[in-house]
Design a protein around this motif. Structure first.
Motif, short mmCIF file in Angstrom:
data_model
loop_
_atom_site.label_atom_id
_atom_site.label_comp_id
_atom_site.label_asym_id
_atom_site.label_seq_id
_atom_site.Cartn_x
_atom_site.Cartn_y
_atom_site.Cartn_z
N LYS A 79 34.95 45.07 26.61
CA LYS A 79 34.96 44.84 25.15
C LYS A 79 35.46 46.12 24.49
O LYS A 79 35.23 47.23 24.99
N ASN A 80 36.09 45.99 23.35
CA ASN A 80 36.67 47.13 22.66
C ASN A 80 35.67 47.73 21.66
O ASN A 80 35.92 47.78 20.47
N LYS A 81 34.53 48.15 22.18
CA LYS A 81 33.51 48.83 21.38
C LYS A 81 32.91 49.91 22.28
O LYS A 81 32.70 49.69 23.47
N GLN A 82 32.59 51.06 21.70
CA GLN A 82 32.22 52.23 22.50
C GLN A 82 31.01 52.01 23.40
O GLN A 82 30.97 52.54 24.51
N ALA A 83 30.04 51.24 22.99
CA ALA A 83 28.84 51.04 23.81
C ALA A 83 29.15 50.33 25.12
O ALA A 83 28.37 50.41 26.07
N TYR A 84 30.31 49.66 25.18
CA TYR A 84 30.71 48.96 26.41
C TYR A 84 31.52 49.86 27.36
O TYR A 84 31.97 49.39 28.41
N ASN A 85 31.72 51.11 27.03
CA ASN A 85 32.59 51.97 27.84
C ASN A 85 32.09 52.23 29.25
O ASN A 85 32.81 52.79 30.06
N THR A 86 30.87 51.83 29.56
CA THR A 86 30.36 51.99 30.93
C THR A 86 30.42 50.68 31.70
O THR A 86 29.88 50.57 32.81
N THR A 87 31.09 49.69 31.12
CA THR A 87 31.25 48.37 31.75
C THR A 87 32.74 48.08 31.90
O THR A 87 33.52 48.37 30.99
N ALA A 88 33.13 47.51 33.03
CA ALA A 88 34.52 47.13 33.24
C ALA A 88 34.59 45.71 33.79
O ALA A 88 33.66 45.25 34.46
N GLU A 89 35.68 45.05 33.49
CA GLU A 89 35.98 43.75 34.10
C GLU A 89 36.66 44.01 35.44
O GLU A 89 37.51 44.90 35.54
N VAL A 90 36.29 43.25 36.44
CA VAL A 90 36.94 43.36 37.75
C VAL A 90 37.64 42.02 38.04
O VAL A 90 37.05 40.95 37.86
N THR A 91 38.90 42.12 38.43
CA THR A 91 39.72 40.93 38.68
C THR A 91 40.58 41.18 39.91
O THR A 91 41.11 42.28 40.08
N VAL A 92 40.75 40.15 40.72
CA VAL A 92 41.58 40.25 41.92
C VAL A 92 42.50 39.03 41.99
O VAL A 92 42.04 37.89 41.77
N TYR A 93 43.76 39.27 42.28
CA TYR A 93 44.73 38.19 42.53
C TYR A 93 45.40 38.46 43.87
O TYR A 93 45.87 39.58 44.11
N LEU A 94 45.45 37.46 44.71
CA LEU A 94 46.12 37.57 46.02
C LEU A 94 47.32 36.63 46.07
O LEU A 94 47.27 35.53 45.50
N ALA A 95 48.35 37.06 46.77
CA ALA A 95 49.45 36.14 47.04
C ALA A 95 48.86 34.93 47.77
O ALA A 95 47.99 35.09 48.64
N HIS A 121 28.91 51.65 35.01
CA HIS A 121 27.55 51.24 35.36
C HIS A 121 27.49 49.77 35.75
O HIS A 121 26.70 49.38 36.61
N VAL A 122 28.32 48.93 35.12
CA VAL A 122 28.32 47.49 35.37
C VAL A 122 29.74 46.99 35.54
O VAL A 122 30.64 47.43 34.83
N LEU A 123 29.92 46.06 36.48
CA LEU A 123 31.18 45.34 36.61
C LEU A 123 30.92 43.88 36.28
O LEU A 123 29.90 43.31 36.69
N VAL A 124 31.86 43.28 35.56
CA VAL A 124 31.77 41.88 35.17
C VAL A 124 33.00 41.16 35.71
O VAL A 124 34.13 41.65 35.58
N ALA A 125 32.79 40.00 36.29
CA ALA A 125 33.88 39.14 36.75
C ALA A 125 33.75 37.80 36.03
O ALA A 125 32.67 37.21 36.01
N THR A 126 34.84 37.34 35.45
CA THR A 126 34.85 36.06 34.76
C THR A 126 35.72 35.10 35.56
O THR A 126 36.88 35.41 35.85
N VAL A 127 35.14 33.94 35.92
CA VAL A 127 35.78 33.03 36.86
C VAL A 127 35.72 31.61 36.32
O VAL A 127 34.66 31.16 35.88
N CYS A 128 36.85 30.89 36.38
CA CYS A 128 36.84 29.47 36.06
C CYS A 128 35.99 28.78 37.13
O CYS A 128 36.13 29.05 38.33
N THR A 129 35.11 27.88 36.70
CA THR A 129 34.19 27.27 37.67
C THR A 129 34.89 26.35 38.66
O THR A 129 34.29 25.97 39.67
#
Length: 170
Positions: A79-95, A121-129
């Motif tokens: 998220k584009n707010k300073q309090a979220y700066n210790t959280t990242a989204e993690v995403t992987v794409y494979l051929a 501190h935290v990683l978040v992954a967002t996945v289509c169900t």
């Protein structure tokens, strides 16, 4: 990094020379799957800011094997707010021809190591169900399902749910 029964695999920081291969991998998922919620293939100009972030806190890495790009992984802004700066989204794409070879797990482990080095501190992954493979991957790697958002996307004539997974890095 070497996997049993395969040749050498390595991770490299994303740069301009990898863009065409990364675009090809990504657009496969745009055109053929609900993994991506884009509905129209991207151009090089459109994907560039997504995989080459201006903020040095975030990065994209390609996975290379025998000189070919077989996938890529991202640590992006949650998220584009300073309090979220210790959280990242993690995403992987494979051929697509490299699915089911446990490369995704190696890529996530690599990204977690990078995230720790960057003091996330935290990683978040967002996945289509509908993407059961990715949900199982993140669950197997210790991510907990933290949210379910129903019918937030519409693609291929159907409503799509997304699940958010998180892992607190220790």
């Amino acid at each position: 990094m070497n996997r049993k029964g395969t040749s050498d695999m390595r991770f490299a920081q994303m740069d301009e020379r990898y863009l065409p291969q990364v675009l090809e991998i990504y657009n496969h998922y745009v055109v053929h799957t609900t993994v991506s919620f884009h509905t129209v293939p991207l151009t090089l100009e459109e994907i560039r800011p997504n995989v080459m972030p201006a903020n040095p806190l975030y990065s994209t890495y390609v996975c290379e094997e025998d000189g070919a790009i077989i996938g890529y992984g991202l640590l992006t802004q949650h998220k584009n707010k300073q309090a979220y700066n210790t959280t990242a989204e993690v995403t992987v794409y494979l051929a697509p021809e490299h699915l089911g070879k446990r490369i995704g797990a190696e890529m996530v482990a690599f990204l977690e190591t990078e995230a720790r080095a960057r003091k996330f501190h935290v990683l978040v992954a967002t996945v289509c169900t509908e993407n059961e493979r990715s949900m199982r991957l993140f669950e197997r790697l210790g991510y907990e399902r933290a949210a379910l958002f129903k019918e937030v996307g519409h693609k291929f004539g159907r409503w799509l749910d997304i699940a958010s997974y998180q892992k607190i890095l220790r």
